[in-house]
Design a protein around this motif. Structure first.
Motif, PDB file in Angstrom:
ATOM      1  N   LEU A 294       6.535  -6.084  -1.191  1.00  0.00           N
ATOM      2  CA  LEU A 294       6.427  -4.622  -1.221  1.00  0.00           C
ATOM      3  C   LEU A 294       6.296  -4.126  -2.654  1.00  0.00           C
ATOM      4  O   LEU A 294       5.491  -3.224  -2.931  1.00  0.00           O
ATOM      5  CB  LEU A 294       7.629  -3.967  -0.544  1.00  0.00           C
ATOM      6  CG  LEU A 294       7.593  -2.445  -0.479  1.00  0.00           C
ATOM      7  CD1 LEU A 294       6.467  -1.987   0.452  1.00  0.00           C
ATOM      8  CD2 LEU A 294       8.913  -1.890  -0.026  1.00  0.00           C
ATOM      9  N   TYR A 295       7.048  -4.727  -3.563  1.00  0.00           N
ATOM     10  CA  TYR A 295       6.965  -4.344  -4.969  1.00  0.00           C
ATOM     11  C   TYR A 295       5.557  -4.600  -5.511  1.00  0.00           C
ATOM     12  O   TYR A 295       4.981  -3.754  -6.203  1.00  0.00           O
ATOM     13  CB  TYR A 295       8.013  -5.118  -5.781  1.00  0.00           C
ATOM     14  CG  TYR A 295       8.039  -4.749  -7.238  1.00  0.00           C
ATOM     15  CD1 TYR A 295       8.642  -3.574  -7.665  1.00  0.00           C
ATOM     16  CD2 TYR A 295       7.447  -5.578  -8.190  1.00  0.00           C
ATOM     17  CE1 TYR A 295       8.664  -3.223  -9.009  1.00  0.00           C
ATOM     18  CE2 TYR A 295       7.462  -5.242  -9.529  1.00  0.00           C
ATOM     19  CZ  TYR A 295       8.073  -4.066  -9.935  1.00  0.00           C
ATOM     20  OH  TYR A 295       8.084  -3.730 -11.253  1.00  0.00           O
ATOM     21  N   ALA A 296       4.989  -5.764  -5.173  1.00  0.00           N
ATOM     22  CA  ALA A 296       3.626  -6.094  -5.626  1.00  0.00           C
ATOM     23  C   ALA A 296       2.603  -5.143  -5.005  1.00  0.00           C
ATOM     24  O   ALA A 296       1.647  -4.734  -5.669  1.00  0.00           O
ATOM     25  CB  ALA A 296       3.287  -7.530  -5.271  1.00  0.00           C
ATOM     26  N   TYR A 297       2.820  -4.769  -3.751  1.00  0.00           N
ATOM     27  CA  TYR A 297       1.873  -3.860  -3.102  1.00  0.00           C
ATOM     28  C   TYR A 297       1.955  -2.465  -3.710  1.00  0.00           C
ATOM     29  O   TYR A 297       0.932  -1.827  -3.967  1.00  0.00           O
ATOM     30  CB  TYR A 297       2.133  -3.788  -1.599  1.00  0.00           C
ATOM     31  CG  TYR A 297       1.273  -2.775  -0.907  1.00  0.00           C
ATOM     32  CD1 TYR A 297      -0.082  -3.012  -0.709  1.00  0.00           C
ATOM     33  CD2 TYR A 297       1.800  -1.559  -0.488  1.00  0.00           C
ATOM     34  CE1 TYR A 297      -0.887  -2.065  -0.091  1.00  0.00           C
ATOM     35  CE2 TYR A 297       1.003  -0.620   0.124  1.00  0.00           C
ATOM     36  CZ  TYR A 297      -0.342  -0.875   0.323  1.00  0.00           C
ATOM     37  OH  TYR A 297      -1.136   0.063   0.921  1.00  0.00           O
ATOM     38  N   LEU A 298       3.153  -1.974  -3.962  1.00  0.00           N
ATOM     39  CA  LEU A 298       3.305  -0.618  -4.487  1.00  0.00           C
ATOM     40  C   LEU A 298       2.814  -0.502  -5.927  1.00  0.00           C
ATOM     41  O   LEU A 298       2.248   0.526  -6.312  1.00  0.00           O
ATOM     42  CB  LEU A 298       4.759  -0.171  -4.397  1.00  0.00           C
ATOM     43  CG  LEU A 298       5.298   0.051  -2.985  1.00  0.00           C
ATOM     44  CD1 LEU A 298       6.783   0.390  -3.039  1.00  0.00           C
ATOM     45  CD2 LEU A 298       4.519   1.141  -2.271  1.00  0.00           C
ATOM     46  N   ASN A 299       3.021  -1.532  -6.727  1.00  0.00           N
ATOM     47  CA  ASN A 299       2.640  -1.453  -8.145  1.00  0.00           C
ATOM     48  C   ASN A 299       1.218  -1.924  -8.429  1.00  0.00           C
ATOM     49  O   ASN A 299       0.553  -1.363  -9.291  1.00  0.00           O
ATOM     50  CB  ASN A 299       3.625  -2.258  -8.994  1.00  0.00           C
ATOM     51  CG  ASN A 299       4.977  -1.579  -9.058  1.00  0.00           C
ATOM     52  OD1 ASN A 299       5.071  -0.364  -8.945  1.00  0.00           O
ATOM     53  ND2 ASN A 299       6.015  -2.362  -9.213  1.00  0.00           N
ATOM     54  N   GLU A 300       0.769  -2.961  -7.737  1.00  0.00           N
ATOM     55  CA  GLU A 300      -0.529  -3.543  -8.065  1.00  0.00           C
ATOM     56  C   GLU A 300      -1.529  -3.481  -6.916  1.00  0.00           C
ATOM     57  O   GLU A 300      -2.644  -3.973  -7.054  1.00  0.00           O
ATOM     58  CB  GLU A 300      -0.317  -5.002  -8.486  1.00  0.00           C
ATOM     59  CG  GLU A 300       0.633  -5.135  -9.655  1.00  0.00           C
ATOM     60  CD  GLU A 300       1.118  -6.566  -9.833  1.00  0.00           C
ATOM     61  OE1 GLU A 300       0.607  -7.470  -9.151  1.00  0.00           O
ATOM     62  OE2 GLU A 300       2.020  -6.771 -10.658  1.00  0.00           O
ATOM     63  N   LYS A 301      -1.133  -2.950  -5.778  1.00  0.00           N
ATOM     64  CA  LYS A 301      -1.980  -2.870  -4.576  1.00  0.00           C
ATOM     65  C   LYS A 301      -2.468  -4.248  -4.145  1.00  0.00           C
ATOM     66  O   LYS A 301      -3.564  -4.399  -3.627  1.00  0.00           O
ATOM     67  CB  LYS A 301      -3.178  -1.935  -4.785  1.00  0.00           C
ATOM     68  CG  LYS A 301      -2.800  -0.512  -5.073  1.00  0.00           C
ATOM     69  CD  LYS A 301      -2.098   0.103  -3.888  1.00  0.00           C
ATOM     70  CE  LYS A 301      -1.763   1.559  -4.186  1.00  0.00           C
ATOM     71  NZ  LYS A 301      -0.655   2.048  -3.444  1.00  0.00           N
ATOM     72  N   LYS A 302      -1.633  -5.274  -4.367  1.00  0.00           N
ATOM     73  CA  LYS A 302      -1.962  -6.621  -3.939  1.00  0.00           C
ATOM     74  C   LYS A 302      -1.136  -6.949  -2.702  1.00  0.00           C
ATOM     75  O   LYS A 302       0.053  -6.645  -2.653  1.00  0.00           O
ATOM     76  CB  LYS A 302      -1.646  -7.638  -5.044  1.00  0.00           C
ATOM     77  CG  LYS A 302      -2.563  -7.512  -6.237  1.00  0.00           C
ATOM     78  CD  LYS A 302      -2.287  -8.448  -7.390  1.00  0.00           C
ATOM     79  CE  LYS A 302      -1.326  -9.535  -7.208  1.00  0.00           C
ATOM     80  NZ  LYS A 302      -1.061 -10.314  -8.423  1.00  0.00           N
ATOM     81  N   PHE A 303      -1.789  -7.555  -1.702  1.00  0.00           N
ATOM     82  CA  PHE A 303      -1.067  -7.991  -0.512  1.00  0.00           C
ATOM     83  C   PHE A 303      -1.680  -9.289  -0.017  1.00  0.00           C
ATOM     84  O   PHE A 303      -2.848  -9.580  -0.275  1.00  0.00           O
ATOM     85  CB  PHE A 303      -1.046  -6.925   0.579  1.00  0.00           C
ATOM     86  CG  PHE A 303      -2.402  -6.388   0.947  1.00  0.00           C
ATOM     87  CD1 PHE A 303      -3.147  -6.959   1.962  1.00  0.00           C
ATOM     88  CD2 PHE A 303      -2.928  -5.285   0.279  1.00  0.00           C
ATOM     89  CE1 PHE A 303      -4.381  -6.464   2.302  1.00  0.00           C
ATOM     90  CE2 PHE A 303      -4.162  -4.780   0.616  1.00  0.00           C
ATOM     91  CZ  PHE A 303      -4.895  -5.370   1.637  1.00  0.00           C
ATOM     92  N   THR A 304      -0.878 -10.073   0.689  1.00  0.00           N
ATOM     93  CA  THR A 304      -1.316 -11.404   1.089  1.00  0.00           C
ATOM     94  C   THR A 304      -1.953 -11.436   2.477  1.00  0.00           C
ATOM     95  O   THR A 304      -2.839 -12.228   2.719  1.00  0.00           O
ATOM     96  CB  THR A 304      -0.134 -12.384   1.066  1.00  0.00           C
ATOM     97  OG1 THR A 304       0.909 -11.864   1.894  1.00  0.00           O
ATOM     98  CG2 THR A 304       0.381 -12.572  -0.342  1.00  0.00           C
ATOM     99  N   GLY A 305      -1.498 -10.633   3.398  1.00  0.00           N
ATOM    100  CA  GLY A 305      -2.026 -10.689   4.754  1.00  0.00           C
ATOM    101  C   GLY A 305      -2.223  -9.304   5.332  1.00  0.00           C
ATOM    102  O   GLY A 305      -1.746  -8.300   4.778  1.00  0.00           O
ATOM    103  N   GLN A 306      -2.937  -9.272   6.450  1.00  0.00           N
ATOM    104  CA  GLN A 306      -3.178  -8.014   7.131  1.00  0.00           C
ATOM    105  C   GLN A 306      -2.788  -8.143   8.598  1.00  0.00           C
ATOM    106  O   GLN A 306      -2.951  -9.201   9.199  1.00  0.00           O
ATOM    107  CB  GLN A 306      -4.646  -7.607   7.052  1.00  0.00           C
ATOM    108  CG  GLN A 306      -5.107  -7.180   5.698  1.00  0.00           C
ATOM    109  CD  GLN A 306      -6.546  -6.671   5.739  1.00  0.00           C
ATOM    110  OE1 GLN A 306      -7.264  -6.883   6.695  1.00  0.00           O
ATOM    111  NE2 GLN A 306      -6.943  -5.996   4.686  1.00  0.00           N
TER     112      GLN A 306
END
Length: 189
Positions: free
Chosen positions: A134-146
């Motif tokens: 969640l931290y990576a998604y909120l700060n860098e808009k990176k996510f591993t799966g959908q």
């Protein structure tokens, strides 16, 4: 309402109801909290069914049975360990549901224990497990799966938020029911 014996006696305005019989508080609270707990357990079952559908590809690939190719087309990330543990909390839902018709406190206590062990603890583990994503998604808009086109971490946190509320309300209503089902303590002289 018309009276069989005529009009109401003079000097009474209908406010002398305090001495009449009324339903005891524990029966009122029992009825109210039973309906609330039933609603909570129904929502718990519904999101449990959604979770079963979500982890179905992982279960079928683990067992090596079923239409695995069709399930893989959903392109879901592999299930996390806390998701498997959370599914077991549905057994506690059955215990909670069975406790209500006859006011069985022992079954309701087992529901509460199962809800904490297999519901609350996996949800807390899931929150901790997903916090870095969640931290990576909120700060860098990176996510591993959908999941269904949405970032999996967002869907998981939405699920964990709903599950936290369901378990919290369920435990509260169960505690209130146990309190109202407890036999009255008699005063000794």
């Amino acid at each position: 309402m018309a009276s069989k014996y005529g009009s109401r006696p003079a000097g009474t305005d209908g406010s002398d109801f305090w001495h009449r019989e009324s339903v005891a508080w524990q029966y009122k609270f029992s009825s109210l909290n039973k309906s609330r707990l039933k609603t909570d357990l129904t929502v718990h079952i519904l999101i449990g069914l959604l979770m079963i559908v979500r982890i179905l590809p992982g279960i079928t690939s683990f067992l090596g049975v079923g239409p695995v190719q069709r399930l893989r087309q959903w392109n879901l990330p592999p299930p996390r360990p806390w998701e498997y543990a959370w599914i077991i909390s549905l057994v506690g839902v059955i215990l909670g549901w069975r406790s209500m018709p006859k006011n069985e406190s022992a079954l309701l206590k087992q529901y509460m224990i199962g809800s904490v062990v297999f519901g609350v603890i996996p949800v807390l583990y899931g929150l901790i497990d997903q916090s870095d994503d969640l931290y990576a998604y909120l700060n860098e808009k990176k996510f591993t799966g959908q999941i269904l086109g949405y970032p999996a971490v967002v869907v998981w946190f939405m699920f964990l938020t709903v599950a936290t509320q369901i378990h919290g309300f369920g435990l509260y209503f169960a505690a209130q029911l146990i309190k109202s089902w407890r036999p009255r303590e008699r005063k000794t002289k």
